[in-house]
Design a protein around this motif. Structure first.
Motif, mmCIF file in Angstrom:
data_model
loop_
_atom_site.group_PDB
_atom_site.id
_atom_site.type_symbol
_atom_site.label_atom_id
_atom_site.label_comp_id
_atom_site.label_asym_id
_atom_site.label_seq_id
_atom_site.Cartn_x
_atom_site.Cartn_y
_atom_site.Cartn_z
ATOM 1 N N HIS A 179 -66.559 17.043 -28.652
ATOM 2 C CA HIS A 179 -66.048 18.041 -29.594
ATOM 3 C C HIS A 179 -67.078 19.141 -29.855
ATOM 4 O O HIS A 179 -68.142 18.878 -30.416
ATOM 5 C CB HIS A 179 -65.647 17.356 -30.905
ATOM 6 N N HIS A 225 -65.287 12.042 -29.523
ATOM 7 C CA HIS A 225 -64.250 11.112 -30.003
ATOM 8 C C HIS A 225 -63.178 10.943 -28.937
ATOM 9 O O HIS A 225 -63.009 11.808 -28.069
ATOM 10 C CB HIS A 225 -63.647 11.595 -31.321
ATOM 11 N N HIS A 261 -59.559 11.140 -27.350
ATOM 12 C CA HIS A 261 -58.592 12.230 -27.547
ATOM 13 C C HIS A 261 -57.237 11.839 -26.987
ATOM 14 O O HIS A 261 -56.670 12.504 -26.133
ATOM 15 C CB HIS A 261 -59.103 13.526 -26.917
ATOM 16 N N HIS A 287 -60.648 24.357 -28.323
ATOM 17 C CA HIS A 287 -61.507 23.791 -27.285
ATOM 18 C C HIS A 287 -62.089 24.906 -26.405
ATOM 19 O O HIS A 287 -61.496 25.972 -26.255
ATOM 20 C CB HIS A 287 -60.697 22.837 -26.399
ATOM 21 N N HIS A 334 -55.604 23.077 -31.864
ATOM 22 C CA HIS A 334 -54.759 22.224 -32.708
ATOM 23 C C HIS A 334 -55.358 21.998 -34.067
ATOM 24 O O HIS A 334 -56.550 22.230 -34.285
ATOM 25 C CB HIS A 334 -54.533 20.865 -32.029
#
Ligand code: C2O
Length: 553
Positions: free
Chosen positions: A61, A104, A106, A459, A516
């Protein structure tokens, strides 16, 4: 060239929390997972082996993934999942970023337990002179007593809202205000007179959090791996997805107290629904004081930090956010685009969808919950969009017609927001921009449930938050007030409830990028979109070819 290598084995592990024991998904059996510590400029290779019977992926991330979109991680956007028994090696170079980020899972709700810190040590010394005695990751999370892996499937089926978690956690530990959690309380030992760095990460699934340490002032120095103008604060606000590096000095006299200081985090929310307002706590323990040999106090004897904001403290949240500025020095200039090529307006909505015939809907009033951007509720395809895009497969699975503006001009003061937010369209729609586009995105919350900020994460790029405000965005008036000098640079922006945020991006990273809400329940309802940055003309402006071990769907 040299690479820093890590091995991540995804496996189940039994752990006890809150009076019961359950199996959770972990990396290498650790919870939180291992820290990835690397130097700025280094090549990183992380071999992820899937040792469980569920598909998985890992996202780094905030790592920009320049030309290496194959390593970004969101399932069905940049890759097919890593299947049970398979491995995939994520390879990327850490360029132009320094500080705290995180990783994390995804896919589905696996990030509830699969997460950890990323630390990028800078090439140059820190731009603050204080010597740091220790760097301490502080990762906030949420704990569910029931399994979390099936939550998304159930939400897709019934259009419902998930149950609230049972606890917030600091580094996986709920802290002694929760049942059976006395031994599961985070304690950090410090020495009087020394300065410490906290690398704070909000890995919680669904809640923005306030955090404060009794009697200690925090100095914010970096957010989302980008330096800020330092400022002092008694508390911070952090949305899911964001990171914040702060310094504090252990400067308290302890002869008249025990040498134990409480730290606490609790959510920032309005009180529309009876949400969980519980609090996770930990302690600073001064070395060589009474605290060394003393038991932790009983919950009834505890006082939360005096400066910990109340759950609905909008004034603090706004003030804190407005204090964030890029460092903007010669060494670390703020590269905000002063002119833009293109502006798009995107409404962020929670919707109610009529219940299809023959379905049971458990949202609200017999309808389904959904969520959307410009009234498009994002449906993840069954294939990797990046791969199809790269291989120029023709697809009916997704299209390029993501609307560049809302279906009607959103009027915050006009019609009842309820009626503006019913029945979104469902699909996988992307928008494409040319390499090098200086893009402005105005994110407008439409606020049918006036509950919380929407932490919108993009992203593959950082962006600059040039403006934020309440009510309807007004291009004439609001763009005149933008900060084009030292706006904060981030990868996740809290779009204020009942308001808007304007962000600017240099679209200089070819690939397919997920965008998102980082509240997991909203992503599950479809509060997402994707955009494509096309290859540039020069060879160094093109996406690299896919690695051989890229998983297939
Ligand atoms: Cu931290 Cu797409 O997520």
């Amino acid at each position: 060239s040299n690479s820093r290598r890590f091995h991540f084995d995804v496996q189940w592990k039994n752990i006890s929390r809150l009076c019961s024991r359950k199996a959770i998904l972990t990396v290498n059996g650790e919870f939180p997972g291992p820290t990835i510590a690397v130097n700025e400029g280094e090549n990183v290779e992380i071999k992820v082996t899937n040792g469980v019977s569920l598909n998985t992926t890992i996202h780094w991330h905030g790592i920009k993934q320049l030309r290496s979109g194959w390593a970004d991680g969101p399932a069905y956007v940049t890759q097919c999942p890593i299947k049970p028994g398979q491995s995939y090696t994520y390879k990327f170079t850490v360029i132009g970023q320094r500080g705290t980020l995180w990783w994390h899972a995804h896919i589905a709700w696996q990030r509830a337990t699969i997460y950890g810190a990323i630390i990028i040590y800078p090439r140059m010394p820190y731009p603050f002179s204080t010597p740091i005695a220790e760097e301490i990751p502080i990762i906030f999370g949420e704990w569910w007593n029931l399994p979390v892996e099936g939550i998304e499937t159930e939400m897709n089926k019934y259009g419902n809202g998930p149950n609230s978690s049972d606890a917030y956690t600091i580094n996986g530990l709920p802290g002694l205000l929760y049942p059976c959690a006395y031994k599961d309380t985070f304690i950090q030992t410090v020495e009087r007179g020394k300065t410490y760095m906290l690398r704070i990460i909000n890995a919680a699934l669904n809640d923005e959090l306030f955090f404060s340490i009794a009697n200690h002032t925090l100095t914010v120095v970096e957010i989302d791996a980008s330096y800020t103008k330092p400022f002092d604060t008694e508390a911070i606000m952090i949305t899911p997805g964001q990171t914040s590096t702060v310094l504090f000095t252990a400067n308290q006299h302890t002869h008249d107290s025990t040498g134990l200081f409480i730290m606490a985090a609790r959510p920032y929310l309005t009180t529309v629904f009876p949400f969980d307002n519980s609090t996770t706590i930990g302690f600073l323990k001064y070395k060589g004081t009474m605290a060394d040999n003393m038991a932790l106090p009983k919950p009834s004897k505890l006082r939360l930090p005096h400066h910990l904001p109340r759950m609905e403290d909008h004034a603090f949240a706004t003030k804190f956010t407005n204090q964030l500025r890029s460092l903007d020095t010669t060494m670390y200039p703020c590269n905000v685009p002063k002119k833009i090529d293109k502006r798009i307006v995107i409404t962020i909505s929670l919707n109610l969808q009529d219940c299809p015939a023959n379905q049971t809907c458990k949202g609200y009033n017999g309808k389904r919950f959904a969520a959307s951007m410009n009234n498009q509720s994002f449906v993840r395809p069954s294939t990797s969009i990046l791969e199809w895009q790269y291989k120029k497969y023709s697809s009916t699975k997704y299209s390029y017609d993501f609307p560049q503006k809302p279906p009607h001009v959103f009027d915050y003061t006009g019609v009842d927001p309820m009626t503006q937010n019913i029945n979104p369209d469902f699909g996988t729609k992307l928008f494409a921009v040319e390499y090098g586009t200086k893009l402005e995105i105005v994110l407008q919350d439409t606020s049918f449930l006036n509950l919380e900020n929407h932490p919108i994460h993009i992203h593959g790029h950082n962006f600059f938050i040039v403006g934020r405000g309440f009510g309807n965005y007004d291009v004439e008036k609001d763009s005149a007030d933008y900060n084009l000098v030292d706006p904060p640079e981030r990868n996740t922006v809290g779009v204020p409830m009942g308001g808007w945020a304007a962000i600017r991006i240099n679209a200089d990273n070819p690939g397919v990028w997920f965008m998102h809400c980082h509240l997991e329940e909203h992503t599950s309802w479809g509060l997402a979109a994707g955009f494509i940055v096309k290859n540039g003309a020069k060879s160094f402006q093109k996406l690299l070819p896919p690695p051989d071990d890229l998983p297939a769907c």
